[in-house]
Design an enzyme around this catalytic site. Structure first.
Site, PDB file in Angstrom:
ATOM      1  N   LYS A  73      -1.505 -13.577  -0.277  1.00 19.56           N
ATOM      2  CA  LYS A  73      -2.499 -12.507  -0.405  1.00 19.56           C
ATOM      3  C   LYS A  73      -1.969 -11.442  -1.363  1.00 19.56           C
ATOM      4  O   LYS A  73      -1.155 -10.599  -1.002  1.00 19.56           O
ATOM      5  CB  LYS A  73      -2.797 -11.861   0.955  1.00 19.56           C
ATOM      6  CG  LYS A  73      -3.863 -10.786   0.867  1.00 19.56           C
ATOM      7  CD  LYS A  73      -3.485  -9.598   1.705  1.00 19.56           C
ATOM      8  CE  LYS A  73      -4.039  -8.282   1.330  1.00 19.56           C
ATOM      9  NZ  LYS A  73      -4.308  -7.931  -0.030  1.00 19.56           N
ATOM     10  N   GLY A  97       5.471  -4.184   0.722  1.00 21.13           N
ATOM     11  CA  GLY A  97       4.526  -3.082   0.586  1.00 21.13           C
ATOM     12  C   GLY A  97       5.145  -1.807   1.097  1.00 21.13           C
ATOM     13  O   GLY A  97       6.373  -1.690   1.191  1.00 21.13           O
ATOM     14  N   THR A 149       2.558   0.760   5.957  1.00 23.68           N
ATOM     15  CA  THR A 149       1.806  -0.471   6.272  1.00 23.68           C
ATOM     16  C   THR A 149       2.690  -1.429   7.061  1.00 23.68           C
ATOM     17  O   THR A 149       2.245  -2.044   8.036  1.00 23.68           O
ATOM     18  CB  THR A 149       1.305  -1.162   4.987  1.00 23.68           C
ATOM     19  OG1 THR A 149       0.610  -0.208   4.199  1.00 23.68           O
ATOM     20  CG2 THR A 149       0.385  -2.319   5.290  1.00 23.68           C
ATOM     21  N   GLY A 150       3.952  -1.540   6.665  1.00 24.69           N
ATOM     22  CA  GLY A 150       4.878  -2.433   7.367  1.00 24.69           C
ATOM     23  C   GLY A 150       4.972  -2.076   8.845  1.00 24.69           C
ATOM     24  O   GLY A 150       4.925  -2.956   9.716  1.00 24.69           O
ATOM     25  N   GLU A 169       9.761  -6.080   3.112  1.00 28.62           N
ATOM     26  CA  GLU A 169      10.377  -5.436   1.939  1.00 28.62           C
ATOM     27  C   GLU A 169       9.567  -4.178   1.702  1.00 28.62           C
ATOM     28  O   GLU A 169       8.422  -4.237   1.251  1.00 28.62           O
ATOM     29  CB  GLU A 169      10.287  -6.369   0.727  1.00 28.62           C
ATOM     30  CG  GLU A 169      11.035  -7.670   0.895  1.00 28.62           C
ATOM     31  CD  GLU A 169      12.535  -7.477   0.894  1.00 28.62           C
ATOM     32  OE1 GLU A 169      13.027  -6.541   0.255  1.00 28.62           O
ATOM     33  OE2 GLU A 169      13.216  -8.272   1.575  1.00 28.62           O
ATOM     34  N   CYS A 224       9.715  -0.360  -6.274  1.00 25.15           N
ATOM     35  CA  CYS A 224      10.232   0.004  -4.955  1.00 25.15           C
ATOM     36  C   CYS A 224      11.607   0.637  -5.037  1.00 25.15           C
ATOM     37  O   CYS A 224      11.930   1.555  -4.307  1.00 25.15           O
ATOM     38  CB  CYS A 224      10.262  -1.226  -4.063  1.00 25.15           C
ATOM     39  SG  CYS A 224      11.087  -2.609  -4.852  1.00 25.15           S
ATOM     40  N   GLU A 274       8.706   8.684  -0.638  1.00 25.79           N
ATOM     41  CA  GLU A 274       8.545   7.862  -1.830  1.00 25.79           C
ATOM     42  C   GLU A 274       7.324   8.365  -2.611  1.00 25.79           C
ATOM     43  O   GLU A 274       6.220   8.397  -2.063  1.00 25.79           O
ATOM     44  CB  GLU A 274       8.328   6.406  -1.407  1.00 25.79           C
ATOM     45  CG  GLU A 274       8.209   5.471  -2.574  1.00 25.79           C
ATOM     46  CD  GLU A 274       7.962   4.027  -2.139  1.00 25.79           C
ATOM     47  OE1 GLU A 274       7.090   3.791  -1.295  1.00 25.79           O
ATOM     48  OE2 GLU A 274       8.657   3.140  -2.662  1.00 25.79           O
TER      49      GLU A 274
HETATM   50  P1  NAD Z   1       0.613  -1.329   0.675  1.00 28.86           P
HETATM   51  O1  NAD Z   1       1.476  -1.231   1.869  1.00 28.86           O
HETATM   52  O2  NAD Z   1      -0.546  -0.429   0.569  1.00 28.86           O
HETATM   53  O3  NAD Z   1       0.036  -2.798   0.513  1.00 28.86           O
HETATM   54  C1  NAD Z   1       0.880  -3.940   0.421  1.00 28.86           C
HETATM   55  C2  NAD Z   1       0.055  -5.163   0.775  1.00 28.86           C
HETATM   56  O4  NAD Z   1      -0.311  -5.084   2.146  1.00 28.86           O
HETATM   57  C3  NAD Z   1      -1.253  -5.274  -0.019  1.00 28.86           C
HETATM   58  O5  NAD Z   1      -1.512  -6.626  -0.319  1.00 28.86           O
HETATM   59  C4  NAD Z   1      -2.261  -4.739   0.975  1.00 28.86           C
HETATM   60  O6  NAD Z   1      -3.567  -5.208   0.748  1.00 28.86           O
HETATM   61  C5  NAD Z   1      -1.707  -5.262   2.287  1.00 28.86           C
HETATM   62  N1  NAD Z   1      -2.177  -4.522   3.464  1.00 28.86           N
HETATM   63  C6  NAD Z   1      -2.575  -3.223   3.529  1.00 28.86           C
HETATM   64  N2  NAD Z   1      -2.975  -2.933   4.788  1.00 28.86           N
HETATM   65  C7  NAD Z   1      -2.813  -4.049   5.530  1.00 28.86           C
HETATM   66  C8  NAD Z   1      -3.043  -4.385   6.895  1.00 28.86           C
HETATM   67  N3  NAD Z   1      -3.524  -3.497   7.750  1.00 28.86           N
HETATM   68  N4  NAD Z   1      -2.757  -5.645   7.291  1.00 28.86           N
HETATM   69  C9  NAD Z   1      -2.242  -6.551   6.439  1.00 28.86           C
HETATM   70  N5  NAD Z   1      -2.021  -6.306   5.141  1.00 28.86           N
HETATM   71  C10 NAD Z   1      -2.293  -5.070   4.688  1.00 28.86           C
HETATM   72  O7  NAD Z   1       1.584  -1.173  -0.580  1.00 28.86           O
HETATM   73  P2  NAD Z   1       1.170  -1.075  -2.107  1.00 28.86           P
HETATM   74  O8  NAD Z   1       0.643   0.306  -2.329  1.00 28.86           O
HETATM   75  O9  NAD Z   1       0.386  -2.268  -2.521  1.00 28.86           O
HETATM   76  O10 NAD Z   1       2.601  -1.239  -2.825  1.00 28.86           O
HETATM   77  C11 NAD Z   1       3.470  -0.203  -3.036  1.00 28.86           C
HETATM   78  C12 NAD Z   1       4.565  -0.195  -1.975  1.00 28.86           C
HETATM   79  O11 NAD Z   1       5.256  -1.437  -1.988  1.00 28.86           O
HETATM   80  C13 NAD Z   1       5.617   0.864  -2.233  1.00 28.86           C
HETATM   81  O12 NAD Z   1       5.930   1.499  -1.018  1.00 28.86           O
HETATM   82  C14 NAD Z   1       6.812   0.045  -2.716  1.00 28.86           C
HETATM   83  O13 NAD Z   1       8.049   0.661  -2.491  1.00 28.86           O
HETATM   84  C15 NAD Z   1       6.658  -1.208  -1.946  1.00 28.86           C
HETATM   85  N6  NAD Z   1       7.376  -2.302  -2.608  1.00 28.86           N
HETATM   86  C16 NAD Z   1       8.534  -2.759  -2.021  1.00 28.86           C
HETATM   87  C17 NAD Z   1       9.266  -3.770  -2.653  1.00 28.86           C
HETATM   88  C18 NAD Z   1      10.570  -4.274  -2.066  1.00 28.86           C
HETATM   89  O14 NAD Z   1      11.065  -5.308  -2.518  1.00 28.86           O
HETATM   90  N7  NAD Z   1      11.130  -3.604  -1.078  1.00 28.86           N
HETATM   91  C19 NAD Z   1       8.808  -4.317  -3.852  1.00 28.86           C
HETATM   92  C20 NAD Z   1       7.637  -3.829  -4.408  1.00 28.86           C
HETATM   93  C21 NAD Z   1       6.919  -2.815  -3.760  1.00 28.86           C
END
Ligand code: NAD
Length: 493
Positions: free
Chosen positions: A174, A227, A231-232, A248, A282, A382
């Site tokens: 996804k 993400g 959200t995590g 992650e 990230c 962040e």
């Molecule tokens: P996000 O948490 O908004 O979304 C990440 C993913 O989760 C997306 O596909 C989103 O649609 C999905 N999602 C959102 N709500 C959900 C739910 N309730 N249930 C299941 N899935 C859901 O993050 P973003 O804004 O897309 O990305 C930016 C973030 O990602 C930043 O915090 C960044 O630090 C992090 N990131 C971390 C790494 C790493 O390796 N640690 C790498 C890249 C990005």
């Protein structure tokens, strides 16, 4: 006519569902339509993956690696298309896509296609039971739900899909609904490379619809999530059934510069650390921690470097500054910086970009903040934007205290010529990756992930591959009667 994308389920593109229009952040122009899946459509993808698992999990590592190699060749042949799509969809510079994101994605697929480090079964001895032996096998988990963010869409997908498939799992990927294009291309290319139908599926749509359906399905054995930390945390608390998670998450990474560093290199590394991809990485080095004795000189050099960076259309090979991928993200950056400045932070330098970037695009100028109050959100949270917060220190202990004064622990940079100090300081920073005299360079052989609120589990390297497996211990008795002692507890002679 703009391109039209469907979901990729069970070996074919599926256009059933609501079509959404994507616009490019570089100038707001229409880019493509994408069919967004709902929970029902996601279940179809999960069923396809579940159906394909029994046969796929029986294939040999050699067969899987042959297909991964074919996939790498296929993405390589189409690398110019992938680079174009990635930049149009995210607003990152075409130079970065062409020279970094897409080549790395290809190299990382190749790493999984060729690695000899995937753990094959190993024999162990049981010290308690001489004469018996054990075999530890690394079995796949089943259907893996791979949830990816919008900032590095293809590479983040590859880090999940390639090791998951190598380990014998099937996948429902996804991508973020903001940036699904290269992930959907990857799914089609898996099929073109010869992966059987259902082994790799990709479903576009929102987190609430598709992401939730993956997390709450009892047929999904593992969710590999990248993400935000928020959200995590939500996913962990709302998950149904027993499943494995890797997370992650976000970061607020320190870049620590000592006065004995090669300052010309450190200036480049600090600028690269925060302003690459307009800080939407990230591990972006968003906190500069510089020794007080060189502070003024160092900040002046950073400013010079920022002046030289070229703003323009990110789709032009000469441009250095990426767009901001979504309007929500741009608003978040603005709010955090404005709040910090009204709380007393000083804008030491902000790049002038007016008139240089295309109208209708999403941009935020590279910004350097000093005198930021310790408790300001911009100093602690962040930002995920081109905003560097500068702090200073006198002693090594103080540098370490500042570096670790965060709830995150994803990455860090340390700049010094003193190897002993480099070892001491890097060993004292609570982060999953520490670069010494370097920043952002990634190796598929090196595990990455977070300490503290930056995550659970690892991606890449042997540790990352192991995440996509579960161990089976086979206890073999090939003829000793050592078990008679145990049986005697219940069954007297
Ligand atoms: P996000 O948490 O908004 O979304 C990440 C993913 O989760 C997306 O596909 C989103 O649609 C999905 N999602 C959102 N709500 C959900 C739910 N309730 N249930 C299941 N899935 C859901 O993050 P973003 O804004 O897309 O990305 C930016 C973030 O990602 C930043 O915090 C960044 O630090 C992090 N990131 C971390 C790494 C790493 O390796 N640690 C790498 C890249 C990005």
């Amino acid at each position: 006519m703009i391109a039209r994308y469907g979901n990729f389920i069970g070996g074919r593109e599926d256009f059933e569902g609501e079509e959404a229009e994507l616009r490019g952040p570089a100038d707001g122009s229409r880019l493509a339509t994408v069919t967004f899946a709902d929970a029902e459509k996601t279940k179809e993808a999960i069923d396809a993956a579940e159906g394909a698992f029994a046969r796929w999990s029986k294939t040999s590592i050699g067969e899987r690696q042959k297909l991964l190699a074919a996939l790498a060749d296929r993405v390589q042949e189409r690398s110019a298309e992938y680079s174009g799509l990635e930049s149009e969809n995210t607003g990152k510079t075409i130079r970065q896509s062409t020279l970094m994101d897409i080549p790395l994605a290809i190299e990382h697929i190749r790493y999984f296609a060729t690695t000899k480090d995937f753990p094959s079964a190993r024999e162990i001895e049981h010290p308690e039971y001489p004469g018996t032996k054990g075999i530890v096998q690394y079995a796949p988990l089943g259907v893996v739900g791979a949830i990816a963010p919008w900032n590095v869409p293809l590479l983040m997908a590859v880090w999940k899909v390639a090791p998951a498939l190598l380990a014998g799992n099937t996948v429902v990927l996804k991508p973020s609904h903001h940036t699904p294009l290269t992930a959907l291309e990857l799914a089609k290319d898996c099929s073109a490379a010869g992966f059987p139908a259902g082994v790799m599926n990709a479903v576009a749509g929102t987190g609430e619809a598709v992401g939730q359906a993956l997390v709450s399905s009892s047929k999904v054995s593992m969710v590999s999530f990248t993400g935000s930390t928020a959200t995590g945390e939500r996913l962990l608390s709302g998950s149904a059934g027993i499943k494995k998670f890797t997370m992650e998450l976000g970061g607020k990474s320190p870049n620590v510069v000592f006065d004995d560093a090669d300052l010309a290199k450190a200036v480049k590394g600090v600028l690269f650390g925060i302003y690459l991809n307009s800080g939407q990485l990230c591990e972006s080095g968003s906190r500069l921690i510089v020794q007080a004795s060189i502070r003024e000189r160092f900040l002046a050099k950073l400013k010079e470097g920022m002046e030289k960076m070229r703003a323009g259309n990110p789709l032009d090979m000469e441009t250095d500054v990426s767009a901001i991928t979504t309007s929500e993200q741009k608003a978040k950056i603005e709010a955090l910086v404005d709040q910090g400045v009204s709380g007393g932070a000083r804008v030491y330098y902000r790049k002038q970009m007016e008139g240089a970037t295309p109208a209708g695009g999403l941009y935020y100028p590279p910004t350097l903040l000093t005198e930021v109050p310790e408790e300001a959100e911009v100093a602690r949270e962040e930002v995920f934007g081109p905003v560097l917060v500068a702090l200073d220190f006198d002693t090594e202990d103080e540098a370490l205290r500042l570096a670790n004064d965060t709830e995150y622990g994803l990455a860090a940079g340390v700049w010094t010529r003193d190897t002993e100090r480099a070892r001491r300081v890097s060993g004292g920073i609570d982060a999953g990756t520490v670069w010494v005299n370097e920043y952002h360079l990634l190796s598929a052989a090196a595990p990455r992930g977070g300490f503290k609120k930056s995550g659970i589990g690892r991606e890449l390297g042997v540790e990352g591959m192991l995440e996509f497996t579960q161990t089976r211990h086979v206890f073999l008795n090939e003829g000793t009667d050592i078990d008679e002692v145990a049986y005697g507890l219940l069954l007297p002679e």
